[in-house]
Design a protein around this motif. Structure first.
Motif, short mmCIF file in Angstrom:
data_model
loop_
_atom_site.label_atom_id
_atom_site.label_comp_id
_atom_site.label_asym_id
_atom_site.label_seq_id
_atom_site.Cartn_x
_atom_site.Cartn_y
_atom_site.Cartn_z
N GLN A 4 -0.37 8.35 2.00
CA GLN A 4 -1.75 8.17 2.45
C GLN A 4 -2.49 7.19 1.55
OE1 GLN A 4 -4.00 11.78 2.53
NE2 GLN A 4 -5.76 10.87 3.57
N ALA A 5 -2.24 7.29 0.25
CA ALA A 5 -2.91 6.37 -0.68
C ALA A 5 -2.45 4.94 -0.46
CB ALA A 5 -2.63 6.79 -2.13
N ILE A 6 -1.14 4.79 -0.19
CA ILE A 6 -0.61 3.45 0.09
C ILE A 6 -1.30 2.86 1.31
CG2 ILE A 6 1.44 2.18 0.87
CD1 ILE A 6 3.10 4.01 -0.89
N ALA A 7 -1.41 3.66 2.36
CA ALA A 7 -2.03 3.18 3.59
C ALA A 7 -3.49 2.83 3.37
CB ALA A 7 -1.90 4.24 4.68
N GLN A 8 -4.20 3.66 2.59
CA GLN A 8 -5.61 3.38 2.35
C GLN A 8 -5.78 2.12 1.52
OE1 GLN A 8 -6.87 7.04 0.53
NE2 GLN A 8 -7.27 8.05 2.48
N THR A 9 -4.89 1.96 0.52
CA THR A 9 -4.98 0.77 -0.32
C THR A 9 -4.69 -0.49 0.48
OG1 THR A 9 -4.27 2.05 -2.24
CG2 THR A 9 -4.09 -0.34 -2.41
N ALA A 10 -3.69 -0.41 1.36
CA ALA A 10 -3.29 -1.59 2.12
C ALA A 10 -4.27 -1.93 3.22
CB ALA A 10 -1.90 -1.35 2.72
N GLY A 11 -4.96 -0.93 3.75
CA GLY A 11 -5.82 -1.17 4.89
C GLY A 11 -5.05 -0.98 6.18
N HIS A 12 -5.76 -0.82 7.27
CA HIS A 12 -5.10 -0.47 8.53
C HIS A 12 -4.13 -1.54 9.00
CE1 HIS A 12 -4.53 1.43 12.38
NE2 HIS A 12 -4.85 0.29 13.00
N ASP A 13 -4.49 -2.81 8.87
CA ASP A 13 -3.65 -3.88 9.38
C ASP A 13 -2.88 -4.61 8.29
OD1 ASP A 13 -4.45 -3.47 12.05
OD2 ASP A 13 -6.30 -4.61 11.70
N ALA A 14 -3.15 -4.29 7.03
CA ALA A 14 -2.48 -4.97 5.93
C ALA A 14 -1.04 -4.45 5.80
CB ALA A 14 -3.24 -4.75 4.63
N PRO A 15 -0.15 -5.24 5.22
CA PRO A 15 1.24 -4.78 5.06
C PRO A 15 1.35 -3.64 4.06
CG PRO A 15 0.88 -6.85 3.90
CD PRO A 15 -0.36 -6.60 4.70
N VAL A 16 2.29 -2.77 4.31
CA VAL A 16 2.61 -1.69 3.37
C VAL A 16 3.58 -2.19 2.30
CG1 VAL A 16 3.68 0.59 3.16
CG2 VAL A 16 2.17 0.11 5.07
N PHE A 17 4.46 -3.11 2.69
CA PHE A 17 5.43 -3.69 1.77
C PHE A 17 5.32 -5.21 1.77
CE2 PHE A 17 8.00 0.17 3.12
CZ PHE A 17 7.76 0.87 1.95
N SER A 18 5.47 -5.79 0.58
CA SER A 18 5.64 -7.23 0.45
C SER A 18 7.06 -7.47 -0.08
CB SER A 18 4.63 -7.84 -0.53
OG SER A 18 3.32 -7.77 -0.03
N VAL A 19 7.87 -8.19 0.69
CA VAL A 19 9.23 -8.51 0.27
C VAL A 19 9.23 -9.91 -0.32
CG1 VAL A 19 11.63 -8.73 1.00
CG2 VAL A 19 10.13 -7.08 2.15
N VAL A 20 9.65 -10.03 -1.57
CA VAL A 20 9.64 -11.32 -2.28
C VAL A 20 11.08 -11.80 -2.44
CG1 VAL A 20 9.10 -12.47 -4.46
CG2 VAL A 20 7.49 -10.84 -3.47
#
Length: 325
Positions: A4-20
């Motif tokens: 839940q914290a990850i989702a709140q931090t990322a925002g509704h449309d923001a990515p949950v993961f960034s793959v580098v």
């Protein structure tokens, strides 16, 4: 950090993961890597993961625009400072998600790679760095490993050992909470110490241990020739010598290690014969043959260093003098 914290931090449309992904002259493999990343099973909520992929080219002969173009989730950047460390740093700095997944441009990630990361993050909210397993991708369609592939399946990465004994992880398969990456700091390119070794040790010293987990799985091709294996060991032997001789009794310890090196494969033989990572007796025999060859090569280089015929810096930088490496 919870789901839940990850989702709140990322925002509704923001990515949950960034793959580098750092990239250098491997467009064919990058295409396979991107395909595997975009073939992930859904998350625990049954929905596809929201993620972005940041490919950071490091001065290839040609930018991989055509490879990246079919994927709207991919951002292609250029990092002119040479080395995978600066490329990873650039990608991490551009990441918009609260969790960064690092892999390489010649790796195939498991279909549940992100699902595994999701489970680990939820199960270990106090852990900031996770390291997964790395296996060799067979070149032959029938799956029979060549001698170099069998050797590298056992000895090229060994992430569990690296994490447990040496407090670092191969950066081709790690998951890092972004606030932890920022607290540890960027990868620092170095000639006499590998950047993933230095970064992992720095993280450990700052109180961010790495958790190894075999469920986070990727595959990568082995080196094609023994010359490529030798170049890899040139760098590592040079770095090991530079580090060891700075410590008390370092030169004496180096001499003892040199004398033990040519007979050390005998101590490894029982583990090779019982390894579950190799399925066939023939592959185990191939792995032992290449282990003996590699340890004898390392002995030769260690003797050269001990007698002053070559120095650590020259040997550690040998891979940079090889075109295309």
């Amino acid at each position: 950090m919870s789901d839940q914290a990850i989702a709140q931090t990322a925002g509704h449309d923001a990515p949950v993961f960034s793959v580098v992904i750092p990239h250098f002259n491997q467009p064919h493999w990058l295409e396979k890597t991107l395909a595997s990343i975009h073939d992930q099973v859904p998350g625990r909520d049954g929905q596809p993961f929201r993620f972005e992929v940041i490919v950071v080219d490091n001065g290839s002969r040609e930018m991989p625009d055509a490879v990246c173009a079919p994927y709207p989730s991919v951002r292609l950047l250029l990092e002119t400072e040479k080395g995978p460390g600066p490329a990873r740093n650039r990608g991490a700095a551009e990441a918009r998600a609260p969790v960064v997944l690092f892999t390489d441009s010649d790796c195939i990630v498991a279909r549940d790679w992100m699902a595994s990361a999701e489970r680990l993050l939820a199960a270990h909210p106090a852990t900031g760095i996770f390291c997964g397993d790395v296996s060799i991708l067979p070149a032959r369609s029938e799956g029979l490993l060549s001698s170099i592939e069998a050797y590298e399946e056992l000895y090229a990465y060994r992430p569990e050992l690296m994490v447990r004994r040496y407090h670092f992880a191969p950066t081709c398969n790690i998951v890092v909470r972004r606030e932890v990456f920022e607290a540890v700091g960027p990868f620092i390119p170095g000639l006499l110490i590998s950047e993933d070794v230095e970064w992992g040790r720095r993280a450990h010293e700052k109180g961010f241990p790495i958790l190894f987990t075999p469920e986070l799985k990727i595959w990568t091709p082995a080196r094609e020739t023994f010359a490529e294996v030798a170049r890899r060991w040139d760098r590592q032997v040079g770095q090991q010598h530079a580090e060891m001789v700075r410590k008390p009794w370092g030169r004496l310890r180096w001499l003892g290690k040199t004398l033990a090196m040519p007979v050390s494969p005998l101590a490894e033989l029982p583990a090779i014969m019982m390894s579950t990572r190799l399925k066939r007796r023939r592959e185990r025999g191939k792995a032992f043959y290449r282990l003996v060859q590699t340890r004898l090569y390392r002995t030769w280089r260690m003797v050269q260093l001990a007698t002053g015929l070559i120095d650590s810096e020259w040997l550690a930088s040998a891979w940079r003098r090889t075109p295309g490496s």
